[in-house]
Design a protein around this motif. Structure first.
Motif, PDB file in Angstrom:
ATOM      1  N   ALA A 180       3.281 -10.758 -14.960  1.00 40.58           N
ATOM      2  CA  ALA A 180       2.982 -10.494 -13.539  1.00 40.58           C
ATOM      3  C   ALA A 180       3.026  -8.997 -13.255  1.00 40.58           C
ATOM      4  CB  ALA A 180       3.983 -11.216 -12.644  1.00 40.58           C
ATOM      5  N   ALA A 181       2.035  -8.510 -12.571  1.00 47.92           N
ATOM      6  CA  ALA A 181       2.027  -7.094 -12.190  1.00 47.92           C
ATOM      7  C   ALA A 181       3.043  -6.853 -11.070  1.00 47.92           C
ATOM      8  CB  ALA A 181       0.638  -6.696 -11.712  1.00 47.92           C
ATOM      9  N   PRO A 182       3.880  -5.823 -11.215  1.00 46.95           N
ATOM     10  CA  PRO A 182       4.815  -5.509 -10.133  1.00 46.95           C
ATOM     11  C   PRO A 182       4.042  -5.108  -8.874  1.00 46.95           C
ATOM     12  CG  PRO A 182       5.413  -4.353 -12.154  1.00 46.95           C
ATOM     13  CD  PRO A 182       4.054  -4.952 -12.368  1.00 46.95           C
ATOM     14  N   PRO A 183       4.417  -5.665  -7.734  1.00 47.69           N
ATOM     15  CA  PRO A 183       3.685  -5.353  -6.500  1.00 47.69           C
ATOM     16  C   PRO A 183       4.091  -4.000  -5.917  1.00 47.69           C
ATOM     17  CG  PRO A 183       5.506  -6.798  -6.008  1.00 47.69           C
ATOM     18  CD  PRO A 183       5.488  -6.633  -7.502  1.00 47.69           C
ATOM     19  N   GLN A 184       3.226  -3.456  -5.117  1.00 50.40           N
ATOM     20  CA  GLN A 184       3.541  -2.238  -4.369  1.00 50.40           C
ATOM     21  C   GLN A 184       4.555  -2.614  -3.287  1.00 50.40           C
ATOM     22  OE1 GLN A 184       2.244   0.736  -5.079  1.00 50.40           O
ATOM     23  NE2 GLN A 184       3.268   1.815  -3.440  1.00 50.40           N
ATOM     24  N   LEU A 185       5.714  -1.979  -3.293  1.00 50.09           N
ATOM     25  CA  LEU A 185       6.755  -2.295  -2.313  1.00 50.09           C
ATOM     26  C   LEU A 185       7.114  -1.110  -1.427  1.00 50.09           C
ATOM     27  CD1 LEU A 185       9.239  -4.396  -4.477  1.00 50.09           C
ATOM     28  CD2 LEU A 185       7.499  -5.226  -2.899  1.00 50.09           C
ATOM     29  N   ASP A 186       6.607   0.061  -1.739  1.00 46.49           N
ATOM     30  CA  ASP A 186       7.031   1.237  -0.977  1.00 46.49           C
ATOM     31  C   ASP A 186       5.922   1.836  -0.121  1.00 46.49           C
ATOM     32  OD1 ASP A 186       5.552   2.226  -3.105  1.00 46.49           O
ATOM     33  OD2 ASP A 186       6.903   3.901  -3.489  1.00 46.49           O
ATOM     34  N   VAL A 204      19.519  -2.142   2.846  1.00 42.78           N
ATOM     35  CA  VAL A 204      19.627  -1.269   1.677  1.00 42.78           C
ATOM     36  C   VAL A 204      19.989  -2.091   0.436  1.00 42.78           C
ATOM     37  CG1 VAL A 204      20.993   0.591   0.634  1.00 42.78           C
ATOM     38  CG2 VAL A 204      20.095   0.845   2.945  1.00 42.78           C
ATOM     39  N   HIS A 205      20.849  -3.073   0.597  1.00 41.16           N
ATOM     40  CA  HIS A 205      21.203  -3.940  -0.530  1.00 41.16           C
ATOM     41  C   HIS A 205      19.958  -4.620  -1.087  1.00 41.16           C
ATOM     42  CE1 HIS A 205      22.471  -7.787  -2.337  1.00 41.16           C
ATOM     43  NE2 HIS A 205      23.365  -7.004  -2.915  1.00 41.16           N
ATOM     44  N   GLN A 206      19.135  -5.155  -0.208  1.00 31.42           N
ATOM     45  CA  GLN A 206      17.915  -5.810  -0.670  1.00 31.42           C
ATOM     46  C   GLN A 206      16.976  -4.812  -1.349  1.00 31.42           C
ATOM     47  OE1 GLN A 206      15.429  -8.616   0.827  1.00 31.42           O
ATOM     48  NE2 GLN A 206      16.987  -9.902   1.767  1.00 31.42           N
ATOM     49  N   ILE A 207      16.795  -3.655  -0.750  1.00 32.21           N
ATOM     50  CA  ILE A 207      15.908  -2.647  -1.339  1.00 32.21           C
ATOM     51  C   ILE A 207      16.384  -2.296  -2.746  1.00 32.21           C
ATOM     52  CG2 ILE A 207      15.174  -0.229  -1.184  1.00 32.21           C
ATOM     53  CD1 ILE A 207      15.292  -0.653   1.942  1.00 32.21           C
ATOM     54  N   HIS A 208      17.672  -2.099  -2.893  1.00 36.42           N
ATOM     55  CA  HIS A 208      18.263  -1.741  -4.184  1.00 36.42           C
ATOM     56  C   HIS A 208      17.933  -2.790  -5.248  1.00 36.42           C
ATOM     57  CE1 HIS A 208      21.302  -0.573  -7.093  1.00 36.42           C
ATOM     58  NE2 HIS A 208      21.872  -1.762  -6.974  1.00 36.42           N
ATOM     59  N   HIS A 209      18.207  -4.038  -4.955  1.00 32.68           N
ATOM     60  CA  HIS A 209      17.987  -5.083  -5.955  1.00 32.68           C
ATOM     61  C   HIS A 209      16.519  -5.467  -6.103  1.00 32.68           C
ATOM     62  CE1 HIS A 209      22.066  -5.584  -7.189  1.00 32.68           C
ATOM     63  NE2 HIS A 209      22.476  -5.714  -5.940  1.00 32.68           N
ATOM     64  N   ARG A 210      15.727  -5.334  -5.047  1.00 31.55           N
ATOM     65  CA  ARG A 210      14.280  -5.550  -5.222  1.00 31.55           C
ATOM     66  C   ARG A 210      13.707  -4.515  -6.180  1.00 31.55           C
ATOM     67  NH1 ARG A 210      13.696  -6.934   0.439  1.00 31.55           N
ATOM     68  NH2 ARG A 210      13.270  -4.748   0.811  1.00 31.55           N
ATOM     69  N   GLY A 211      14.227  -3.307  -6.141  1.00 30.79           N
ATOM     70  CA  GLY A 211      13.788  -2.279  -7.089  1.00 30.79           C
ATOM     71  C   GLY A 211      14.091  -2.684  -8.515  1.00 30.79           C
ATOM     72  N   GLN A 212      15.244  -3.286  -8.741  1.00 32.85           N
ATOM     73  CA  GLN A 212      15.579  -3.768 -10.079  1.00 32.85           C
ATOM     74  C   GLN A 212      14.630  -4.888 -10.491  1.00 32.85           C
ATOM     75  OE1 GLN A 212      19.680  -4.783  -9.403  1.00 32.85           O
ATOM     76  NE2 GLN A 212      20.391  -2.722  -9.910  1.00 32.85           N
ATOM     77  N   ALA A 213      14.354  -5.802  -9.571  1.00 31.24           N
ATOM     78  CA  ALA A 213      13.427  -6.900  -9.862  1.00 31.24           C
ATOM     79  C   ALA A 213      12.039  -6.353 -10.157  1.00 31.24           C
ATOM     80  CB  ALA A 213      13.386  -7.889  -8.692  1.00 31.24           C
ATOM     81  N   HIS A 214      11.638  -5.347  -9.414  1.00 27.78           N
ATOM     82  CA  HIS A 214      10.340  -4.711  -9.622  1.00 27.78           C
ATOM     83  C   HIS A 214      10.243  -4.163 -11.044  1.00 27.78           C
ATOM     84  CE1 HIS A 214       7.236  -1.559  -9.090  1.00 27.78           C
ATOM     85  NE2 HIS A 214       6.759  -2.384  -8.169  1.00 27.78           N
ATOM     86  N   ALA A 215      11.288  -3.494 -11.478  1.00 23.78           N
ATOM     87  CA  ALA A 215      11.297  -2.943 -12.838  1.00 23.78           C
ATOM     88  C   ALA A 215      11.255  -4.068 -13.877  1.00 23.78           C
ATOM     89  CB  ALA A 215      12.535  -2.068 -13.044  1.00 23.78           C
ATOM     90  N   MET A 216      11.982  -5.142 -13.637  1.00 22.34           N
ATOM     91  CA  MET A 216      11.974  -6.261 -14.586  1.00 22.34           C
ATOM     92  C   MET A 216      10.591  -6.906 -14.671  1.00 22.34           C
ATOM     93  SD  MET A 216      15.622  -8.224 -14.259  1.00 22.34           S
ATOM     94  CE  MET A 216      15.990  -8.000 -12.530  1.00 22.34           C
TER      95      MET A 216
END
Length: 175
Positions: free
Chosen positions: A144-150, A126-138
């Motif tokens: 670079a196009a944000p990748p599909q992660l979900d 969950v920690h990784q998912i949380h911060h990957r979401g922030q990285a995705h938004a950044m």
């Protein structure tokens, strides 16, 4: 979850590796104000909890260097190795192992927190998912196009991600 975690990291780093070092380190809006800081944080926290899960003894000293990998390519290599370790650890677990105690060094003011392996692992993911979401938004503010992660990580979808999963074994994202 460990395999999905590694796959998500692969996709995220594939995008980050297309950025210049300056774009990777550029200040952005987020809790950790850059992709560089956010992704280094993810790795350090992974190492911290993996140390607790394996009784490694390093504890909070893992955080002594807050930015061990300033470049995305070096950070990707370290994250991929960390993901491989976590995959191997999870693959080796039995039901009884999930009840084993993990001792988490929380520092002098709190002491050692005792949790089960089965409670620590979901927290790591969950920690990784949380911060990957922030990285995705950044990434939205970069070239670079944000990748599909979900996407679903189900057997029926396996053919759609087969090449990416094979590249996990080689630890290098394909571009």
């Amino acid at each position: 979850m460990a395999r999905n975690n590694a796959w998500s990291n692969l996709r995220l780093y594939r995008a980050c590796l297309t950025l210049s070092d300056d774009d990777f380190a550029a200040r952005r809006v987020s809790f950790f104000p850059s992709l560089q800081l956010t992704l280094n944080h993810i790795l350090l926290v992974d190492r911290y909890y993996f140390d607790a899960l394996t009784a490694g003894g390093a504890g909070l000293t893992i955080f002594d260097n807050e930015l061990p990998y300033p470049r995305a390519a070096d950070l990707w290599d370290a994250q991929a190795r960390s993901d491989e370790q976590l995959l191997a650890f999870c693959a080796s677990l039995t039901g009884a192992d999930l009840q084993r105690e993990a001792r988490i060094d929380r520092g002098p003011s709190v002491g050692v927190q005792r949790e089960t392996v089965g409670c620590v692992l979901p927290h790591v993911f969950v920690h990784q998912i949380h911060h990957r979401g922030q990285a995705h938004a950044m990434l939205s503010g970069t070239p670079a196009a944000p990748p599909q992660l979900d996407e679903f990580f189900l057997d029926a979808d396996a053919p759609l991600r087969a090449a990416e999963l094979r590249s996990l074994d080689s630890r290098r994202p394909t571009r």
